[in-house]
Scaffold this motif. Structure first.
Motif, mmCIF file in Angstrom:
data_model
loop_
_atom_site.group_PDB
_atom_site.id
_atom_site.type_symbol
_atom_site.label_atom_id
_atom_site.label_comp_id
_atom_site.label_asym_id
_atom_site.label_seq_id
_atom_site.Cartn_x
_atom_site.Cartn_y
_atom_site.Cartn_z
ATOM 1 N N ASP A 114 -4.780 2.801 -4.889
ATOM 2 C CA ASP A 114 -5.546 1.271 -4.075
ATOM 3 C C ASP A 114 -7.108 1.535 -4.225
ATOM 4 O O ASP A 114 -7.821 0.746 -4.761
ATOM 5 C CB ASP A 114 -4.908 1.528 -2.832
ATOM 6 N N MET A 115 -7.537 2.580 -3.042
ATOM 7 C CA MET A 115 -9.350 3.222 -3.311
ATOM 8 C C MET A 115 -9.844 3.851 -4.833
ATOM 9 O O MET A 115 -11.168 4.322 -4.815
ATOM 10 C CB MET A 115 -9.665 4.229 -1.970
ATOM 11 N N TYR A 122 0.644 -1.349 -0.312
ATOM 12 C CA TYR A 122 -0.317 0.615 0.080
ATOM 13 C C TYR A 122 0.877 1.387 -0.283
ATOM 14 O O TYR A 122 0.389 2.297 -0.094
ATOM 15 C CB TYR A 122 -1.178 0.357 1.133
ATOM 16 N N TYR A 123 2.392 0.670 0.410
ATOM 17 C CA TYR A 123 3.203 2.440 0.345
ATOM 18 C C TYR A 123 4.361 2.543 -0.782
ATOM 19 O O TYR A 123 5.353 2.737 -0.249
ATOM 20 C CB TYR A 123 3.602 2.229 2.233
ATOM 21 N N GLN A 124 3.867 1.203 -1.327
ATOM 22 C CA GLN A 124 5.132 0.995 -2.327
ATOM 23 C C GLN A 124 4.880 1.612 -3.533
ATOM 24 O O GLN A 124 2.989 1.990 -3.791
ATOM 25 C CB GLN A 124 5.246 -0.537 -2.114
ATOM 26 N N PRO A 125 5.128 1.629 -5.070
ATOM 27 C CA PRO A 125 4.523 2.203 -6.174
ATOM 28 C C PRO A 125 3.736 1.211 -6.769
ATOM 29 O O PRO A 125 3.531 0.221 -6.443
ATOM 30 C CB PRO A 125 6.051 2.362 -7.388
ATOM 31 N N GLY A 126 2.686 1.577 -7.366
ATOM 32 C CA GLY A 126 1.135 1.175 -7.331
ATOM 33 C C GLY A 126 0.401 1.157 -6.047
ATOM 34 O O GLY A 126 -1.059 0.276 -6.853
ATOM 35 N N GLY A 127 1.124 1.407 -5.147
ATOM 36 C CA GLY A 127 -0.406 1.923 -4.192
ATOM 37 C C GLY A 127 -0.003 3.066 -3.766
ATOM 38 O O GLY A 127 -0.440 3.747 -4.814
ATOM 39 N N GLU A 151 -5.024 6.064 -15.963
ATOM 40 C CA GLU A 151 -4.414 7.184 -16.372
ATOM 41 C C GLU A 151 -4.989 8.362 -15.782
ATOM 42 O O GLU A 151 -4.415 9.252 -15.371
ATOM 43 C CB GLU A 151 -4.856 7.460 -18.053
ATOM 44 N N VAL A 152 -6.598 8.197 -15.140
ATOM 45 C CA VAL A 152 -6.175 9.628 -14.620
ATOM 46 C C VAL A 152 -6.098 9.764 -13.147
ATOM 47 O O VAL A 152 -5.686 10.905 -13.371
ATOM 48 C CB VAL A 152 -8.046 9.435 -14.449
ATOM 49 N N MET A 153 -6.111 8.559 -12.474
ATOM 50 C CA MET A 153 -5.254 8.940 -11.441
ATOM 51 C C MET A 153 -3.986 8.711 -12.055
ATOM 52 O O MET A 153 -2.597 9.766 -10.881
ATOM 53 C CB MET A 153 -5.917 7.135 -10.767
#
Length: 371
Positions: free
Chosen positions: A178-179, A168-173, A329-331
């Motif tokens: 996440d949410m 959750y605290y790495q790239p991609g998180g 892409e939006v995120m």
């Protein structure tokens, strides 16, 4: 069409339980095999699910009776697993996000197109009665032309309850990746595609302390933004504001609220499949709760796969790769905008998925008739 879609699952972590529960209810889906880097976890699933065998990842990808791979690995592995499944000639449905980056996600979609297989992706919560009833209210003109929306997700951090919260605290998180897929996918489903974004982001701590499980008290480094605010400009002209936080404690704001010329809607939590939709019409004295009027009744994780299984060949599934790519892409662009201080244009677009008519599973209808 006309026969169940044979599914093999890669990744037997905590989230698999919800899929297993719903697969038992869905005639469109038949689970045949499971695999995990920890063979014992795969075997535990097979022991509890009739007709399912535990195999290695390589065996699952090579299996002739697996039509679609359900990818329940961690976000960092989503693209790698999806590409291997596609190379093996399988369609693939993944947990969100589609990949850790849009670059990886584009490779997945391009590979699938070349291979002639289908890509689907969570969240399929947008197919439930909550979001779909709100969608129908907007489509029916109950609030007039949509003007704006707000989406709010606040939690002090998943490390308080998750025994292994590292990713959750790495790239991609982070709270957005996440949410955010639940919220952005819901906003696109309700208001249409996004053409540009603004953003701001921060994080309050460089490490988090695990609060439960065998690693309780262990420190986890934070390498991502843990508090993100974004403004989305939809092609329709509507403006959405995102507030996603792993730093703040609590909020009384609705998960999603949409304002139009003639009314406002409170939309239920997009992390759930149901929930009340409330409408305040211009000139009314109070909010009214709308009856469920669209969506899969009593839905759960896996309904997106069942929906995919009944989607005509050549047509994009409702919980499809194009929608998942656009949301990603939006995120990603909100985070780029946050770091650059500039507006970022969205290069992709997507059609709003077709709405879901109010649909009751056959087993539910039988149960109601027997009462």
């Amino acid at each position: 069409m006309g026969k169940p879609l044979n599914v093999g699952i890669i990744g037997c972590g905590a989230i698999i339980a919800q899929y297993l529960t719903n697969f038992r209810r869905l005639d469109q889906v038949r689970l045949v095999a499971v695999a995990d880097l920890d063979p014992a976890r795969a075997q535990a699933v097979a022991d509890d699910y009739d007709g399912v065998r535990a195999v290695s990842v390589e065996e699952l990808l090579a299996a002739d009776d697996v039509d679609l791979v359900l990818n329940l690995t961690i976000p960092a592995a989503h693209a790698d697993v999806a590409l291997k499944a596609i190379e093996a000639g399988k369609s693939v449905y993944g947990e969100k996000p589609l990949a850790a980056t849009t670059e990886e996600a584009r490779k997945v979609l391009d590979a699938a197109r070349q291979a002639g297989v289908v890509v689907g992706c969570a969240p399929d919560t947008v197919l439930g009665t909550g979001i779909q009833t709100a969608r129908k209210a907007i489509d029916d003109g109950l609030i007039g032309a949509p003007i704006s929306a707000s989406a709010t997700m606040v939690t002090p951090g998943h490390e308080r309850w998750h025994p292994n919260p590292d990713f959750y605290y790495q790239p991609g998180g982070g709270p957005l990746l996440d949410m955010g897929p639940y919220y952005v996918t819901a906003l696109v489903t309700l208001l249409g595609p996004v053409v540009s974004v603004l953003g701001a982001a921060s994080h309050t701590r460089n490490e988090r302390t695990i609060g439960s499980g065998p690693r309780q008290g262990e420190k986890v480094p934070v390498t991502i933004d843990s508090h993100v605010t974004g403004i989305l400009v939809h092609a329709s002209g509507a403006l959405s504001t995102l507030f996603m936080s792993f730093d703040a404690v609590k909020s009384k704001s609705p998960n999603i609220e949409i304002h139009g010329e003639r009314g406002s809607l409170v939309v239920p939590d997009p992390n759930h499949f149901d929930g009340d939709v409330q409408l305040f019409s211009l000139g009314a004295e109070d909010w009214e709760t709308l009856p469920a009027s669209a969506g899969y009744v009593d839905a759960g994780r896996g309904f997106g796969i069942a929906d995919l299984a009944t989607t005509p060949q050549g047509k994009e599934p409702r919980a499809g790769g194009a929608l998942a790519y656009h949301a990603l892409e939006v995120m990603e662009s909100v985070l780029k905008a946050a770091h650059s201080g500039m507006t970022v244009s969205i290069q992709s677009t997507v059609e709003r998925p077709e709405s879901v008519a109010l649909t009751v599973l056959a087993e539910q209808a039988d149960a109601l008739q027997s009462k």
